[in-house]
Design a protein around this motif. Structure first.
Motif, short mmCIF file in Angstrom:
data_model
loop_
_atom_site.label_atom_id
_atom_site.label_comp_id
_atom_site.label_asym_id
_atom_site.label_seq_id
_atom_site.Cartn_x
_atom_site.Cartn_y
_atom_site.Cartn_z
N ALA A 3 0.82 -1.21 0.18
CA ALA A 3 0.15 0.43 -0.10
C ALA A 3 0.18 1.46 0.68
CB ALA A 3 -0.90 0.14 1.30
N THR A 4 -0.01 2.23 -0.66
CA THR A 4 1.56 3.48 -0.94
C THR A 4 1.82 4.28 0.32
OG1 THR A 4 0.02 4.20 -2.79
CG2 THR A 4 1.32 5.84 -1.50
N LYS A 5 1.20 4.17 1.65
CA LYS A 5 1.58 4.79 2.86
C LYS A 5 2.97 3.91 3.44
CE LYS A 5 -2.29 5.17 4.89
NZ LYS A 5 -3.73 5.10 4.11
N VAL A 6 2.05 2.47 3.24
CA VAL A 6 3.67 1.68 3.92
C VAL A 6 4.47 1.86 4.17
CG1 VAL A 6 2.12 0.96 6.09
CG2 VAL A 6 1.92 0.01 3.42
N THR A 7 4.27 1.92 1.66
CA THR A 7 5.27 2.41 1.06
C THR A 7 6.07 3.08 1.41
OG1 THR A 7 4.50 0.70 -0.69
CG2 THR A 7 6.40 2.01 -1.36
N ALA A 8 5.78 3.85 1.91
CA ALA A 8 6.10 5.46 2.12
C ALA A 8 7.06 5.58 3.41
CB ALA A 8 5.42 6.15 2.05
N LEU A 9 6.33 4.63 4.16
CA LEU A 9 7.14 4.50 5.52
C LEU A 9 8.26 3.50 5.34
CD1 LEU A 9 4.54 3.86 8.00
CD2 LEU A 9 4.74 6.47 7.22
N ALA A 10 8.17 2.94 3.79
CA ALA A 10 9.27 1.98 4.20
C ALA A 10 10.68 2.76 3.93
CB ALA A 10 9.16 0.60 3.88
N GLN A 11 10.50 3.93 2.90
CA GLN A 11 11.16 4.56 2.27
C GLN A 11 12.00 5.09 3.17
OE1 GLN A 11 8.54 6.52 -0.72
NE2 GLN A 11 9.08 4.49 -1.93
N ALA A 12 10.88 5.98 4.48
CA ALA A 12 11.61 6.80 5.32
C ALA A 12 12.51 6.31 6.05
CB ALA A 12 10.43 7.23 6.04
N ALA A 13 12.44 4.73 6.84
CA ALA A 13 13.05 4.35 7.08
C ALA A 13 14.35 4.23 7.14
CB ALA A 13 12.62 2.68 7.65
N GLU A 14 14.53 3.06 5.40
CA GLU A 14 15.85 3.04 4.29
C GLU A 14 16.24 4.81 5.01
OE1 GLU A 14 15.02 1.96 1.09
OE2 GLU A 14 13.54 -0.07 1.67
N ALA A 15 15.73 5.71 4.71
CA ALA A 15 16.76 6.88 4.26
C ALA A 15 18.05 7.27 5.89
CB ALA A 15 16.07 8.12 4.38
N CYS A 16 16.52 6.81 7.06
CA CYS A 16 17.11 7.12 8.34
C CYS A 16 17.75 6.19 8.17
CB CYS A 16 15.58 7.13 9.82
SG CYS A 16 14.73 8.13 8.99
N GLY A 17 17.77 4.51 7.91
CA GLY A 17 19.24 3.52 8.24
C GLY A 17 18.19 2.89 9.61
N TRP A 18 17.15 2.70 9.42
CA TRP A 18 16.45 1.33 9.74
C TRP A 18 15.79 0.51 9.50
CZ3 TRP A 18 14.09 1.80 15.12
CH2 TRP A 18 14.38 2.14 16.16
N THR A 19 16.54 -0.75 9.31
CA THR A 19 15.55 -2.31 8.87
C THR A 19 13.23 -2.25 8.70
OG1 THR A 19 15.53 -3.85 10.18
CG2 THR A 19 17.87 -3.34 8.91
N HIS A 20 13.48 -2.45 8.75
CA HIS A 20 12.07 -2.90 8.20
C HIS A 20 11.02 -4.14 7.10
CE1 HIS A 20 11.22 -1.53 3.88
NE2 HIS A 20 12.41 -1.09 3.53
N GLU A 21 9.85 -4.54 7.63
CA GLU A 21 9.16 -4.78 6.97
C GLU A 21 7.75 -4.57 7.20
OE1 GLU A 21 8.74 -8.92 9.59
OE2 GLU A 21 9.95 -8.01 10.90
N ARG A 22 7.16 -5.29 5.91
CA ARG A 22 5.97 -5.18 6.30
C ARG A 22 5.20 -6.21 5.71
NH1 ARG A 22 6.03 -1.70 0.67
NH2 ARG A 22 7.99 -2.71 0.57
N PRO A 23 4.46 -7.04 7.03
CA PRO A 23 3.65 -7.76 7.28
C PRO A 23 1.56 -8.24 6.30
CG PRO A 23 4.11 -6.83 9.20
CD PRO A 23 4.31 -5.89 8.72
N ASP A 24 2.06 -9.30 6.07
CA ASP A 24 0.88 -8.84 4.74
C ASP A 24 -0.46 -9.56 5.98
OD1 ASP A 24 -1.19 -9.47 2.87
OD2 ASP A 24 0.35 -10.57 1.51
N PHE A 25 -1.20 -9.03 5.99
CA PHE A 25 -2.06 -9.49 7.10
C PHE A 25 -3.78 -9.17 5.61
CE2 PHE A 25 0.35 -7.10 9.64
CZ PHE A 25 0.51 -7.55 10.31
N THR A 26 -3.98 -9.47 4.78
CA THR A 26 -4.81 -9.74 3.78
C THR A 26 -5.87 -10.86 4.03
OG1 THR A 26 -2.98 -10.65 1.68
CG2 THR A 26 -4.31 -7.99 1.97
N GLY A 27 -5.10 -11.98 4.32
CA GLY A 27 -5.75 -13.14 4.92
C GLY A 27 -6.67 -13.02 5.56
#
Length: 174
Positions: free
Chosen positions: A17-41
């Motif tokens: 999704a657009t918002k969590v993708t944007a947050l992932a970009q911010a995390a990377e820019a700050c040197g943080w790792t990240h994951e985006r779990p899939d809750f769609t099921g």
């Protein structure tokens, strides 16, 4: 590595999704790792409740957060139902901070949003058609949380860049 962010999407959304993708970009820019779990099921299980299997979402996020906390600092971030489960998970796993987008203050007026007393930043739309801004203001005020109200609806689609920049600033302050 500064820490790890777990970015939880909202109901009827997904990990790309657009918002969590944007947050992932911010995390990377700050040197943080990240994951985006899939809750769609879990969202598809409407025979359990109109919001799907919230308990299964909570259990999934809890397991991810517990594993991440073994390795270092964790920040939980979420949108809507993802914000709700992030708040509740923060009570069971030590987290460095919470970033909540359009957080539901309760589910079905029965299950209030609860969250650890950690640095918390919230972004919410003045015109959110699902969660009244006044409810979020009162919740944030009682906790002394940082709150940014924007001229937007529940999806915050006109403020994706603002959301990304605010999250990046939040991570930089931790």
């Amino acid at each position: 590595m500064k820490g790890h962010c777990i970015l939880s999407h909202g109901f009827e959304s997904g990990p790309d999704a657009t918002k969590v993708t944007a947050l992932a970009q911010a995390a990377e820019a700050c040197g943080w790792t990240h994951e985006r779990p899939d809750f769609t099921g879990y969202d598809a299980k409407r025979d359990i409740s109109p919001l799907g299997d919230v308990d299964a979402r909570l259990a999934h996020l809890l397991a991810l957060a517990q594993a991440a906390a073994q390795k270092g600092p964790v920040v939980l971030a979420g949108s809507s139902l993802g914000a709700y489960i992030s708040g509740h998970t923060s009570l069971k796993v030590p987290v460095k901070g919470l970033y909540l987008m359009a957080p539901p203050i309760s589910l079905n007026d029965e299950h209030p949003l609860r969250a650890a007393e950690v640095p918390t930043a919230i972004i919410h739309g003045w015109h959110d058609e699902l969660i009244p801004a006044t409810d979020v203001i009162e919740w944030a005020k009682a906790r002394n949380d940082s709150l940014l109200l924007v001229n937007d609806s529940h999806r915050l689609s006109d403020h994706v860049d603002t959301t990304r920049m605010q999250f990046q600033h939040f991570l930089e302050r931790l």
